[in-house]
Write a protein that holds these residues in place. Structure first.
Motif, PDB file in Angstrom:
ATOM      1  N   ASP A   5       0.767  -1.213   0.030  1.00  0.00           N
ATOM      2  CA  ASP A   5      -0.095  -0.021   0.072  1.00  0.00           C
ATOM      3  C   ASP A   5       0.804   1.405  -0.076  1.00  0.00           C
ATOM      4  O   ASP A   5       1.694   1.571   0.953  1.00  0.00           O
ATOM      5  N   GLU A   6       0.831   2.168  -0.944  1.00  0.00           N
ATOM      6  CA  GLU A   6       1.695   3.186  -1.192  1.00  0.00           C
ATOM      7  C   GLU A   6       1.641   4.154  -0.111  1.00  0.00           C
ATOM      8  O   GLU A   6       2.425   4.772   0.413  1.00  0.00           O
ATOM      9  N   GLU A   7       0.265   4.406   0.372  1.00  0.00           N
ATOM     10  CA  GLU A   7       0.014   5.300   1.486  1.00  0.00           C
ATOM     11  C   GLU A   7       0.781   5.062   2.835  1.00  0.00           C
ATOM     12  O   GLU A   7       1.411   5.852   3.471  1.00  0.00           O
ATOM     13  N   VAL A   8       0.798   3.671   3.022  1.00  0.00           N
ATOM     14  CA  VAL A   8       1.190   3.280   4.054  1.00  0.00           C
ATOM     15  C   VAL A   8       2.880   3.040   3.957  1.00  0.00           C
ATOM     16  O   VAL A   8       3.707   3.298   5.089  1.00  0.00           O
ATOM     17  N   ALA A   9       3.271   2.779   2.786  1.00  0.00           N
ATOM     18  CA  ALA A   9       4.778   2.713   2.678  1.00  0.00           C
ATOM     19  C   ALA A   9       5.508   4.192   2.800  1.00  0.00           C
ATOM     20  O   ALA A   9       6.425   4.304   3.307  1.00  0.00           O
ATOM     21  N   ALA A  10       4.603   5.233   2.114  1.00  0.00           N
ATOM     22  CA  ALA A  10       4.921   6.637   2.540  1.00  0.00           C
ATOM     23  C   ALA A  10       5.167   7.047   4.071  1.00  0.00           C
ATOM     24  O   ALA A  10       5.930   7.827   4.521  1.00  0.00           O
ATOM     25  N   VAL A  11       4.216   6.487   4.913  1.00  0.00           N
ATOM     26  CA  VAL A  11       4.244   6.846   6.305  1.00  0.00           C
ATOM     27  C   VAL A  11       5.627   6.148   6.846  1.00  0.00           C
ATOM     28  O   VAL A  11       6.429   6.708   7.727  1.00  0.00           O
ATOM     29  N   VAL A  12       5.850   4.973   6.392  1.00  0.00           N
ATOM     30  CA  VAL A  12       7.020   4.159   6.748  1.00  0.00           C
ATOM     31  C   VAL A  12       8.398   5.073   6.321  1.00  0.00           C
ATOM     32  O   VAL A  12       9.442   5.171   7.047  1.00  0.00           O
ATOM     33  N   ARG A  13       8.299   5.634   5.064  1.00  0.00           N
ATOM     34  CA  ARG A  13       9.338   6.017   4.665  1.00  0.00           C
ATOM     35  C   ARG A  13       9.903   7.301   5.611  1.00  0.00           C
ATOM     36  O   ARG A  13      10.711   7.640   5.629  1.00  0.00           O
ATOM     37  N   GLU A  14       8.705   8.027   5.690  1.00  0.00           N
ATOM     38  CA  GLU A  14       8.861   9.422   6.447  1.00  0.00           C
ATOM     39  C   GLU A  14       9.484   9.123   7.853  1.00  0.00           C
ATOM     40  O   GLU A  14      10.427   9.743   8.197  1.00  0.00           O
ATOM     41  N   TRP A  15       9.079   8.192   8.487  1.00  0.00           N
ATOM     42  CA  TRP A  15       9.388   7.751   9.732  1.00  0.00           C
ATOM     43  C   TRP A  15      10.855   7.251   9.788  1.00  0.00           C
ATOM     44  O   TRP A  15      11.700   7.729  10.444  1.00  0.00           O
ATOM     45  N   MET A  16      11.325   6.404   8.752  1.00  0.00           N
ATOM     46  CA  MET A  16      12.614   6.238   8.572  1.00  0.00           C
ATOM     47  C   MET A  16      13.547   7.319   8.468  1.00  0.00           C
ATOM     48  O   MET A  16      14.724   7.504   8.698  1.00  0.00           O
ATOM     49  N   GLY A  17      13.092   8.422   7.595  1.00  0.00           N
ATOM     50  CA  GLY A  17      13.946   9.500   7.353  1.00  0.00           C
ATOM     51  C   GLY A  17      13.837  10.481   8.199  1.00  0.00           C
ATOM     52  O   GLY A  17      14.554  11.610   8.213  1.00  0.00           O
ATOM     53  N   SER A  18      13.030  10.501   9.212  1.00  0.00           N
ATOM     54  CA  SER A  18      13.073  11.437  10.484  1.00  0.00           C
ATOM     55  C   SER A  18      14.098  11.310  11.543  1.00  0.00           C
ATOM     56  O   SER A  18      14.774  10.314  11.706  1.00  0.00           O
ATOM     57  N   SER A  19      14.591  12.279  11.870  1.00  0.00           N
ATOM     58  CA  SER A  19      15.726  12.526  12.669  1.00  0.00           C
ATOM     59  C   SER A  19      15.368  12.448  14.141  1.00  0.00           C
ATOM     60  O   SER A  19      16.162  12.318  15.209  1.00  0.00           O
ATOM     61  N   ASP A  20      13.979  12.507  14.704  1.00  0.00           N
ATOM     62  CA  ASP A  20      13.620  12.435  15.886  1.00  0.00           C
ATOM     63  C   ASP A  20      13.243  10.983  16.305  1.00  0.00           C
ATOM     64  O   ASP A  20      13.420   9.972  15.594  1.00  0.00           O
ATOM     65  N   ASP A  21      13.099  10.748  17.605  1.00  0.00           N
ATOM     66  CA  ASP A  21      13.061   9.347  18.116  1.00  0.00           C
ATOM     67  C   ASP A  21      11.349   9.048  18.321  1.00  0.00           C
ATOM     68  O   ASP A  21      11.024   8.108  19.190  1.00  0.00           O
ATOM     69  N   ARG A  22      10.593   9.700  17.770  1.00  0.00           N
ATOM     70  CA  ARG A  22       9.103   9.082  17.777  1.00  0.00           C
ATOM     71  C   ARG A  22       8.923   7.811  17.265  1.00  0.00           C
ATOM     72  O   ARG A  22       9.446   7.334  16.479  1.00  0.00           O
ATOM     73  N   PRO A  23       8.082   6.948  18.155  1.00  0.00           N
ATOM     74  CA  PRO A  23       7.701   5.427  17.714  1.00  0.00           C
ATOM     75  C   PRO A  23       6.988   5.699  16.308  1.00  0.00           C
ATOM     76  O   PRO A  23       6.254   6.685  16.023  1.00  0.00           O
ATOM     77  N   LEU A  24       7.034   4.671  15.692  1.00  0.00           N
ATOM     78  CA  LEU A  24       6.347   4.578  14.395  1.00  0.00           C
ATOM     79  C   LEU A  24       4.879   4.493  14.716  1.00  0.00           C
ATOM     80  O   LEU A  24       4.474   3.420  15.582  1.00  0.00           O
ATOM     81  N   ASP A  25       4.037   4.854  14.092  1.00  0.00           N
ATOM     82  CA  ASP A  25       2.592   4.858  14.197  1.00  0.00           C
ATOM     83  C   ASP A  25       1.857   4.227  13.109  1.00  0.00           C
ATOM     84  O   ASP A  25       1.638   5.126  12.024  1.00  0.00           O
ATOM     85  N   LEU A  26       1.483   2.889  12.975  1.00  0.00           N
ATOM     86  CA  LEU A  26       0.690   2.365  11.745  1.00  0.00           C
ATOM     87  C   LEU A  26      -0.590   1.803  12.276  1.00  0.00           C
ATOM     88  O   LEU A  26      -1.057   0.862  11.806  1.00  0.00           O
ATOM     89  N   ALA A  27      -1.073   2.378  13.338  1.00  0.00           N
ATOM     90  CA  ALA A  27      -2.332   1.887  13.868  1.00  0.00           C
ATOM     91  C   ALA A  27      -3.551   1.682  12.849  1.00  0.00           C
ATOM     92  O   ALA A  27      -3.641   2.766  12.414  1.00  0.00           O
ATOM     93  N   GLY A  28      -3.976   0.527  12.835  1.00  0.00           N
ATOM     94  CA  GLY A  28      -5.132   0.213  11.798  1.00  0.00           C
ATOM     95  C   GLY A  28      -4.920   0.235  10.384  1.00  0.00           C
ATOM     96  O   GLY A  28      -5.694   0.012   9.443  1.00  0.00           O
ATOM     97  N   LEU A  29      -3.624   0.171  10.096  1.00  0.00           N
ATOM     98  CA  LEU A  29      -3.008   0.301   8.637  1.00  0.00           C
ATOM     99  C   LEU A  29      -3.099  -1.199   8.386  1.00  0.00           C
ATOM    100  O   LEU A  29      -2.740  -2.353   8.977  1.00  0.00           O
ATOM    101  N   TYR A  30      -2.920  -1.244   6.843  1.00  0.00           N
ATOM    102  CA  TYR A  30      -2.497  -2.649   6.314  1.00  0.00           C
ATOM    103  C   TYR A  30      -1.081  -2.837   5.754  1.00  0.00           C
ATOM    104  O   TYR A  30      -0.869  -2.049   4.779  1.00  0.00           O
TER     105      TYR A  30
END
Length: 203
Positions: A5-30
């Protein structure tokens, strides 16, 4: 491999490129088609996330929120699930071989036909967990709550340590409670080395 799913992939890519330590949020996604093996997903928010058939080999899910997540047929072998919350998750046919579920919370979990071979369940709370057809060969428990549903296909060979019962044994359409010495005997007659502890008394 990112989710299909491209929308979900975009969320993961954004999180991977982020410099902060916020946890990954994929609640309810496929997450179909994803391979997140070896990723650090500690303290991630995965409530009701669809992880069916997803590879999570050696993934760090320390203190992750997996309430209601669908992990059917997911590969969680060697994963760290220490203090993770898996209440009401689906683990049917999941591979948790050699995973560490120390002090994890599993309430109302469907783990039928799941494999926990060599897994660490020390201090884990297994409450109303369906383990029919599951394989707990060589897993360890230590003062673990074991209020589970077993059947004659549940494999416990080499399971070792201490648990608090009671458990429920299903036999066809019938079921009966196994507590104390009866639960200990049932487990150990099938190759386990488990001591069933007396319930803790409230102070």
């Amino acid at each position: 491999m990112l989710p299909a799913d491209e929308e979900v992939a975009a969320v993961v890519r954004e999180w991977m490129g982020s410099s902060d330590d916020r946890p990954l949020d994929l609640a309810g996604l496929y997450l179909s088609g994803a391979d997140l093996s070896g990723a650090d997903l500690s303290e991630g928010l995965f409530t009701e996330t669809d992880f069916r058939h997803v590879a999570l080999i050696s993934t760090d899910l320390y203190r992750a929120h997996l309430e209601g997540a669908n992990l059917t047929s997911a590969d969680l072998s060697n994963a760290c699930l220490v203090k993770a919350t898996l209440d009401e998750a689906a683990l049917c046919s999941a591979n948790l071989d050699h995973a560490d579920l120390g002090s994890a919370s599993l309430w109302g979990v469907d783990a039928r036909a799941a494999s926990f071979r060599g897994a660490t369940l020390d201090g884990a709370s297994l409450l109303r967990v369906k383990l029919a057809g599951a394989d707990l060969s060589d897993a360890t428990v230590a003062e673990s709550s074991f209020n589970v549903v077993l059947d004659e296909q549940t494999v416990v060979t080499g399971l070792s340590g201490t648990v608090f019962g009671p458990a429920t044994l299903t036999e066809g359409e019938a079921s009966r409670e196994l507590a104390g010495a009866d639960l200990e005997r049932w487990l150990n007659d099938r190759g386990a080395q488990v001591e069933v502890l007396s319930p803790r008394r409230s102070r």
